[in-house]
Design a protein around this motif. Structure first.
Motif, PDB file in Angstrom:
ATOM      1  N   LYS A  68      30.341  30.969  16.004  1.00  0.00           N
ATOM      2  CA  LYS A  68      30.935  29.627  16.024  1.00  0.00           C
ATOM      3  C   LYS A  68      32.074  29.628  17.023  1.00  0.00           C
ATOM      4  O   LYS A  68      33.069  30.334  16.847  1.00  0.00           O
ATOM      5  CB  LYS A  68      31.447  29.216  14.652  1.00  0.00           C
ATOM      6  CG  LYS A  68      32.307  27.955  14.713  1.00  0.00           C
ATOM      7  CD  LYS A  68      32.215  27.115  13.509  1.00  0.00           C
ATOM      8  CE  LYS A  68      33.108  25.858  13.606  1.00  0.00           C
ATOM      9  NZ  LYS A  68      32.575  24.858  14.502  1.00  0.00           N
ATOM     10  N   SER A  89      32.343  22.733  25.842  1.00  0.00           N
ATOM     11  CA  SER A  89      32.966  22.020  24.734  1.00  0.00           C
ATOM     12  C   SER A  89      32.005  20.996  24.131  1.00  0.00           C
ATOM     13  O   SER A  89      31.893  20.870  22.904  1.00  0.00           O
ATOM     14  CB  SER A  89      34.241  21.323  25.216  1.00  0.00           C
ATOM     15  OG  SER A  89      34.826  20.553  24.198  1.00  0.00           O
ATOM     16  N   GLU A  90      31.307  20.299  25.004  1.00  0.00           N
ATOM     17  CA  GLU A  90      30.351  19.289  24.532  1.00  0.00           C
ATOM     18  C   GLU A  90      29.239  19.920  23.707  1.00  0.00           C
ATOM     19  O   GLU A  90      28.795  19.355  22.702  1.00  0.00           O
ATOM     20  CB  GLU A  90      29.759  18.550  25.741  1.00  0.00           C
ATOM     21  CG  GLU A  90      28.756  17.477  25.378  1.00  0.00           C
ATOM     22  CD  GLU A  90      28.197  16.784  26.618  1.00  0.00           C
ATOM     23  OE1 GLU A  90      27.026  16.368  26.569  1.00  0.00           O
ATOM     24  OE2 GLU A  90      28.924  16.685  27.620  1.00  0.00           O
ATOM     25  N   ARG A  91      28.805  21.112  24.082  1.00  0.00           N
ATOM     26  CA  ARG A  91      27.677  21.746  23.403  1.00  0.00           C
ATOM     27  C   ARG A  91      28.067  22.568  22.187  1.00  0.00           C
ATOM     28  O   ARG A  91      27.214  22.858  21.347  1.00  0.00           O
ATOM     29  CB  ARG A  91      26.895  22.598  24.407  1.00  0.00           C
ATOM     30  CG  ARG A  91      25.942  21.727  25.217  1.00  0.00           C
ATOM     31  CD  ARG A  91      25.691  22.230  26.619  1.00  0.00           C
ATOM     32  NE  ARG A  91      24.867  21.233  27.325  1.00  0.00           N
ATOM     33  CZ  ARG A  91      25.362  20.107  27.858  1.00  0.00           C
ATOM     34  NH1 ARG A  91      26.649  19.846  27.761  1.00  0.00           N
ATOM     35  NH2 ARG A  91      24.559  19.258  28.470  1.00  0.00           N
ATOM     36  N   THR A  92      29.316  22.931  22.073  1.00  0.00           N
ATOM     37  CA  THR A  92      29.746  23.737  20.932  1.00  0.00           C
ATOM     38  C   THR A  92      30.654  22.970  19.975  1.00  0.00           C
ATOM     39  O   THR A  92      30.856  23.408  18.839  1.00  0.00           O
ATOM     40  CB  THR A  92      30.510  24.983  21.401  1.00  0.00           C
ATOM     41  OG1 THR A  92      31.714  24.589  22.080  1.00  0.00           O
ATOM     42  CG2 THR A  92      29.647  25.829  22.334  1.00  0.00           C
ATOM     43  N   GLY A  93      31.224  21.864  20.428  1.00  0.00           N
ATOM     44  CA  GLY A  93      32.178  21.129  19.616  1.00  0.00           C
ATOM     45  C   GLY A  93      33.568  21.733  19.612  1.00  0.00           C
ATOM     46  O   GLY A  93      34.453  21.239  18.898  1.00  0.00           O
TER      47      GLY A  93
END
Length: 296
Positions: A68, A89-93
């Motif tokens: 995570k 950031s967009e793909r992992t949150g």
């Protein structure tokens, strides 16, 4: 990916051959939490095209270990590659972060690029770290060291017995990084390096770049003890005046990095490309005759 084991922590390293850049994934083995440091967005200057091969390799590693991601971190606005922080950031949150002095770099380069509408408050990142600030990666505690000299905004991330020293230090046979970019300062760089070298001797120093000097294998890490013993620019016994003279002489002989004028207008936006023009295409700007031609 090459993995290095620390107490309770793994550091995975990915080298981008085109730019000589190292990217890191720091893993807390107890919780499977992770942070990504200095990811590369691929850019082909001949085609003017971006791609995500490096970032996707980082994501493959993260998926393979069921990690995570809690942070996507940059150490400074890079002059030799585009940051892949927004993509990851967009793909992992995960939130993005950088040092709070980035606003000073934004001010400098907004004027160089003539970008009057560019926000220069660091709002392109989710978090701006202050010198000495602490953060967590799972159960691991990280600490931020302001490390100016290469840029005004450069920071070092210290996590456990590892320091991510970006472009302040190279591996010992390559010395240090240059300090002649706008906002750079060789005296500040020396003092930043010495602060890093005051860390415990066993501390691993993970560097931002290596180019395989004299044909040797590319290396991404050393230790404080090795740096103090044999770094060609700042080993113990080299004082500030000698370092500054050496660094300034070396920098005067260097051309600008190949991707600098492309990369910084992206990286002061937090790694985001310029907005598309009405035709639907985005364009990069080149400040003509702002920098002197290289004579070497």
């Amino acid at each position: 990916m090459i993995e290095y084991s620390h107490q309770g922590m793994t550091v995975a390293s990915l080298h981008d051959e085109r730019t000589g850049s190292f990217q890191y994934v720091v893993v807390d083995e107890a919780t499977r939490a992770a942070a990504i440091i200095d990811p590369v967005l691929d850019y082909d200057p001949k085609a003017g095209a971006t791609s995500t091969a490096n970032a996707d390799r980082l994501l493959d590693y993260i998926r393979s270990r069921d990690l995570k991601v809690e942070w996507v971190l940059d150490t400074h606005p890079h002059a030799d590659h585009f940051s892949a922080a927004p993509y990851l950031s967009e793909r992992t949150g995960a939130p993005t972060a950088i040092g709070e002095k980035v606003v000073e770099v934004q001010k400098l380069w907004r004027d160089i690029y003539c970008l009057p509408d560019l926000p220069i408050d660091g709002s392109q990142w989710n978090q701006l770290f202050a010198d000495g600030e602490h953060f967590n990666i799972g159960n691991l505690e990280g600490r931020v060291m302001l490390s100016p000299g290469h840029t005004l905004a450069s920071i070092t991330y210290v996590v456990g017995d590892a320091a991510f020293v970006h472009d302040t230090l190279m591996v010992p046979d390559s010395g240090t990084s240059r300090a002649d970019f706008p906002g750079g300062d060789a005296t500040a760089l020396y003092r930043s390096v010495r602060a890093i070298l005051d860390l415990p001797l066993k501390t691993a120093t993970y560097v931002g770049h290596d180019y395989g000097k004299d044909g040797r294998e590319v290396v991404g890490r050393s230790t404080v003890a090795e740096q103090r013993r044999s770094n060609i620019h700042v080993h113990d016994g080299i004082d500030e005046n000698k370092f500054v003279a050496t660094r300034c002489k070396r920098d005067a002989s260097l051309p600008l990095p190949d991707l600098m004028l492309a990369a910084l207008q992206v990286n002061i936006r937090g790694g985001r490309l310029p907005d598309a023009e009405p035709c639907g295409t985005a364009f990069l700007k080149v400040p003509l005759n702002h920098f002197k031609p290289h004579d070497g």
